[in-house]
Design an enzyme around this catalytic site. Structure first.
Site, PDB file in Angstrom:
ATOM      1  CB  SER A  93      -0.823  -0.373   1.599  1.00  0.00           C
ATOM      2  OG  SER A  93      -2.413   1.069   1.251  1.00  0.00           O
TER       3      SER A  93
ATOM      4  CG  ASP B 214      -6.401  -3.501  -3.555  1.00  0.00           C
ATOM      5  OD1 ASP B 214      -6.579  -3.091  -2.432  1.00  0.00           O
ATOM      6  OD2 ASP B 214      -4.841  -3.720  -4.067  1.00  0.00           O
TER       7      ASP B 214
ATOM      8  CG  HIS C 261      -4.868  -2.929   0.375  1.00  0.00           C
ATOM      9  ND1 HIS C 261      -4.377  -2.164  -1.029  1.00  0.00           N
ATOM     10  CD2 HIS C 261      -4.224  -2.498   0.385  1.00  0.00           C
ATOM     11  CE1 HIS C 261      -4.117  -1.495  -1.186  1.00  0.00           C
ATOM     12  NE2 HIS C 261      -4.428  -1.305   0.391  1.00  0.00           N
TER      13      HIS C 261
END
Lengths: 497, 497
Positions: free
Chosen positions: A179, A431, A456
Site C-alpha cells: 500500500s 484490489d 490489497h
C-alpha cells in the site's frame, strides 16, 4: 463520496472494530473456515526485538538539530552472516508492530533468503512521534511529516544497521512494503539505489495522482468486485443511496434509519445523511480491499471472501426502501460485526480514534493528493466529481496547509520511471488500488505482477492453505527475483575485491 | 591551512580583483597573448533573455507556503522545435550571468544540438534570494539553502518550461554544470532521471566528502602543478612559510612584510600571520584551478598558464627570507595584478565581499562538508590536519548550525552510484578538484573523461585556439554522448507513440 471518506480510504485498516450481535449464519461460516484455513499450516512464530534510533527531526534543514526516537523491529532467527540478506519493511501509516504482524510473507521467506527482517516505523505513526503528544498540534509540528523525510529516516537507519551490526555491512538490502508502504519501497529504490538492491512494492498505487489515471478507476473496481460477488449486489448498493435520501426526507426517516442500522449515535440533522453515506461507501471500499480468500483478521475479523457473504444480503434491489436498507444493515453487519462484539455501529469512529488517521489525513492534504471520483454509472456510488478547490479549502481549514498535487509526480517521476531498475510492482486485480498501480512491465527489471484473485497486498500476507494458485505463483516469482538481486549483489561484491 | 580559506576554495572565483602597478614583463606577456588567443576565433554572441519563476521557499515542508523569485536565462537562437534539445545549466554558488558568460561550451554546441540554453540560478545566490536582504540573517532564514531544495527548484523549473514553452514538451533535457554546479548536474540526473536524459558534470568533486578520498589529495595536486611549472617553484613556496614565521617573530617583521607584500592593511598582531598564510595558500590554490592554457579572465585577468608565469619568480629557494618573500610578492602579483589596476593587495577581501561567499560558507557548514588537510611533505603547504570538531565549533559560532558530514554520502550514494546511467564526469588532471572527482569509468554509461592539461572545468569554457588537443577530444566525446542521449530519447518517444 465526500472528502472525509476519501482521506480515510487507506486508513480504513486502522479502524478499530465495533460490536453488535452476529447473525448465526455467519458464525457457522466462521467456524467452517477456522477449521481449515487457520489450522492448515504451522504458524511462523513472529519473534522480534524492539529497537530505537535517534533521527533528525529535519533531514533537509539545519536550523533545528532536534532528534526523535524512531522505532524499528528486528527478527534475525534465520539470518546468516554468510550469504545472507536484509529484508527491510518501509513502514507506512500506522503502528509498525501491526504491519509486522500482517506481513507474513517476509517471515515465510526469511529462512530461504537467510534474511534478517527489519520493520521500520514511519515517523508520526505508532511510537515514532517527533514531538510526542504535540506532534499533530499544528502545521508547525507536522511540518516534518513528508515522504522525503520518511525515506531519509530509512536511509539513515540502513546505514546505521550496516555500521553497527557485525556481519551486516556487506549484505544486500531489499525494501518491501504494501500500500503506501509499497510506494515508499518503490520510491526508496528510486531515490536511494545505493542502499537497497531492489524493492517489492505490493499494491502500491504510485500512479493514483494528478493526471495519471482516471479519477473514477478506484470506485469502478470496487463496484466490479461487488457485481461479480453476487447477483444484483452492486445494483442493490447503487439503489440504496436514493433510498436513504427518500427515507431521510421524511420527518421520522432519520430516526427510523438510525434504528434500522443500529447506529450508536442517532442521525439528527440533514448533514448527517451525507456522513452516513460516506461511511457506508467507505465500508464497501474497505471490503473490496480486504476481500481475501480465507477468514482473516486484518482490520477486524472477517469471513473468507467477505464480499460474497455481504452479497448474500443484497440479492434483491427491487424491494421497498426500508427493506433495501434493512438488507444494507445486514451487509454492513458482516463487516462490522463478524466477531459478535459490536453493540452498535459507529459512523464516525474511523475518522478520529487513531493517530494514524490524523497523520494520514495531513499527508493527503499535503503531498499525497489522490484524486477520486465516481459517476454512478461506471460505479455503484453517488456521483462525486473531483473538486480540487474544495478539497484544498477543506485542507486549509483542517490543517492550515495547502495541498501540492503536482509535487509527487515531480519528485517521483510519475509515469516516466523507466530508468530505474529492480522494482517489482505486484497488484491484486480485485484490489481497488490496482487502478493506480503499475500493472504492466515497464522494462525487464521494472516488473508488474498481477494476481487475478488478489485483494490489497495479498502476496505480503502469510501463506495460507486457501491462497489461490495465482498468489502462490506471484510469491514464487517475487522470491526468484529477490534471490537474483542478492546473487547479483554478491557477484559484484566479489568482482570489486 | 586554516578553516577560513578551506571554506573559500570554491568561492575564490567570486573574489573581485585588487590593484597595484603591473610589472612591465607581465604587460608584455599580456599583449603577446591578446594578439593571438583572444582574437583567434569569432566570439559567439551570448544573447539571452532574463526570466523569473515563483518557487516555493520550502519544497519539503508545508508549514510555510511562501515563494520567491528564481532567476533564469534563456538563449534560444539555435533552438529547433523539431528534433531539438534543451541544455540546462544547474547553477552553482554565484550570479548566474557570470556562470552563463563562463560556460562558452554550451553556446558553442547550441547549433549542432539545435539546443535551447537555460541557465538556472541557484537559490540564495545572485538575485535569487528567498528572503531578499534578510536571506543570510540567521539560521532560520538560511534553513532552505540545501542541495535538495536547489535540485527541487531545477525540477520545478524544467516542468514549468516544458508546460509553457510551445514545442518544448517532448524534448530531451540535459543537465550541465561545473564544479559545485557539476555535482548538482550529476545529482540531478541521479535523483530526477525522469526530467533529464543525462548530465555532464565537469570538475565535480562528488567524492570530496567523508572517508571517500584522502583529505590531502587536493593540496597534493596543487603542489604538483607548481612543481611541474618551474624548477624549484613548489620548493620555494614550501620554504616561504617558515620564512614568514621567522620574519614576523622579530619586532619589525610585521611592518616589513606588510610593505614587501604591498598589503592594503598592515599586519599588526601575531594572529594576522595565520590569516596572511591562509590568504597566500588560497592564492596558490586558485592559481591551480585557473591554470588555463590561454590568457583568461575568469576570476580576474590572468596570463596563459599563469602558474608558469608565477614560477618565473620562484626559481631559487636558497635565498634569504626577505629575498624569498620579495619573490613571493612578485608571484602573488601575477595573480592579483595582471591588469595593473591593483594599488595594494587585500588579504581579507575574498572573505566578505560577496553574497556568494556567505552562502557557500553556510553550505560548507551544513551539507557540503569537505575534509581537507596538508602535511608539508606530499605538498608544499604547512601541515594542517582535518579537525572536524574544531570545524564544527567554528560553524556553530558563525552560523548557529552544526555540519552533518555523513549526509551527502547518505543522500547521493557516495562511491556506490553504479546503478545510475548517462552521466559524464570530466576532470582536468591539473585541477586540484579532480582528486575528489570520478576519474575512471564506473559503467558504460557512467563515464569519466580526464583532460591531462585541463584546469578547473576547462571543457566548459568557450573554444579557444590555444586549447590543448586533449580538451578538444574531451568536448567532442561529450558532444557525441549527448547526441546519443538525445537520439535515444527520440527513439523511445517514437516507440511510445
Amino acid at each position: 463520496m465526500g472528502r472525509r471518506s476519501l482521506l480515510l480510504l487507506l486508513l480504513a485498516f486502522l479502524t478499530p472494530g465495533a460490536a453488535i450481535p452476529v447473525p448465526p449464519a455467519l458464525r457457522a461460516l466462521s467456524s467452517l473456515h477456522l477449521s481449515t484455513s487457520f489450522r492448515s499450516r504451522p504458524a511462523v512464530a513472529m519473534k522480534y526485538s524492539i529497537h530505537y534510533i535517534q533521527q533528525k527531526v529535519d533531514h533537509f534543514g539545519f536550523h533545528t538539530d532536534k532528534t526523535f526516537k524512531q522505532r524499528y523491529l528486528i527478527a534475525d532467527k534465520h539470518w546468516k552472516e554468510d550469504g545472507g540478506s536484509i529484508l527491510f519493511y518501509t513502514g507506512n501509516e500506522g503502528d509498525i508492530i501491526w504491519f509486522c504482524n500482517n506481513t507474513g510473507f517476509m517471515w515465510d521467506m526469511a529462512e530461504e533468503l537467510k534474511a534478517m527482517l527489519v520493520f521500520a516505523e514511519h515517523r508520526y505513526y505508532g511510537e515514532s512521534l517527533p514531538f510526542g503528544a504535540n506532534s499533530f498540534k499544528d502545521s508547525r509540528h507536522l511540518n516534518f511529516l513528508t515522504t522525503e523525510q520518511a525515506l531519509a529516516d530509512f536511509a539513515k537507519l540502513i546505514k546505521y544497521l550496516k555500521r553497527t551490526i557485525p556481519g551486516a555491512r556487506n549484505q544486500p538490502v531489499i525494501a518491501l512494503g504494501g500500500s503506501y508502504g509499497g510506494m515508499l519501497a518503490a520510491w526508496f529504490r528510486m531515490k536511494y539505489p545505493h542502499l537497497v538492491v531492489g524493492a517489492l512494492a505490493s499494491s502500491a498505487p504510485i500512479w493514483q495522482f494528478e493526471n495519471m489515471v482516471p479519477c473514477g478507476v478506484f470506485m469502478k473496481i470496487v463496484t466490479t468486485d461487488f457485481r461479480k460477488s453476487g447477483p444484483n449486489c452492486s445494483e442493490s448498493i447503487r439503489r440504496s443511496w436514493d433510498a436513504i435520501s427518500r427515507l431521510t426526507e421524511k420527518g421520522t426517516g432519520l430516526h427510523w434509519l438510525s434504528e434500522a442500522l443500529h447506529l450508536c449515535t442517532p442521525l439528527t440533522e440533514s448533514q448527517d445523511v451525507q456522513r452516513l453515506k460516506d461511511w457506508i461507501s467507505e465500508t464497501w471500499v474497505n471490503l473490496a480491499m480486504v476481500d481475501y480468500p480465507y477468514e482473516s483478521n486484518f482490520l477486524q475479523p472477517l469471513p473468507a471472501w467477505p464480499i460474497k457473504v455481504v452479497c448474500q444480503y443484497l440479492k434483491n434491489p427491487n424491494v421497498s426502501d426500508t427493506w433495501l436498507l434493512q438488507n444494507i444493515f445486514q451487509a454492513l453487519n458482516v463487516y462490522y460485526n463478524y466477531s459478535g462484539q459490536a453493540r452498535c455501529l459507529n459512523i464516525s469512529e474511523t475518522a478520529t480514534s487513531s493517530l494514524g488517521a490524523l497523520g494520514w489525513s495531513y499527508q493527503t492534504c499535503t503531498e499525497m493528493v489522490m484524486p477520486f471520483c465516481s459517476n454512478g454509472i461506471d460505479d455503484m456510488f453517488e456521483p462525486h466529481s473531483w473538486n480540487f478547490k474544495e478539497f484544498s479549502d477543506d485542507c486549509f481549514k483542517q490543517w492550515g496547509v495547502k495541498p501540492r498535487p503536482s509535487w509527487i509526480p515531480t519528485m517521483y517521476g510519475g509515469k516516466n520511471i523507466s530508468s530505474h531498475t529492480n522494482i517489482i510492482f505486484s497488484n491484486g486485480e480485485i484490489d481497488p488500488w490496482s487502478g493506480g498501480g503499475v500493472t504492466k512491465d515497464i522494462t525487464d527489471t521494472l516488473l508488474a505482477i498481477v494476481i487475478p484473485e488478489g485483494a490489497h497486498h495479498l502476496d505480503l500476507r502469510a501463506s495460507n492453505a486457501f491462497d489461490p494458485i495465482t498468489v502462490l505463483l506471484a510469491r514464487s516469482l517475487e522470491v526468484r527475483h529477490m534471490k537474483q538481486w542478492i546473487k547479483d549483489f554478491y557477484a559484484s561484491l566479489r568482482k570489486m575485491h
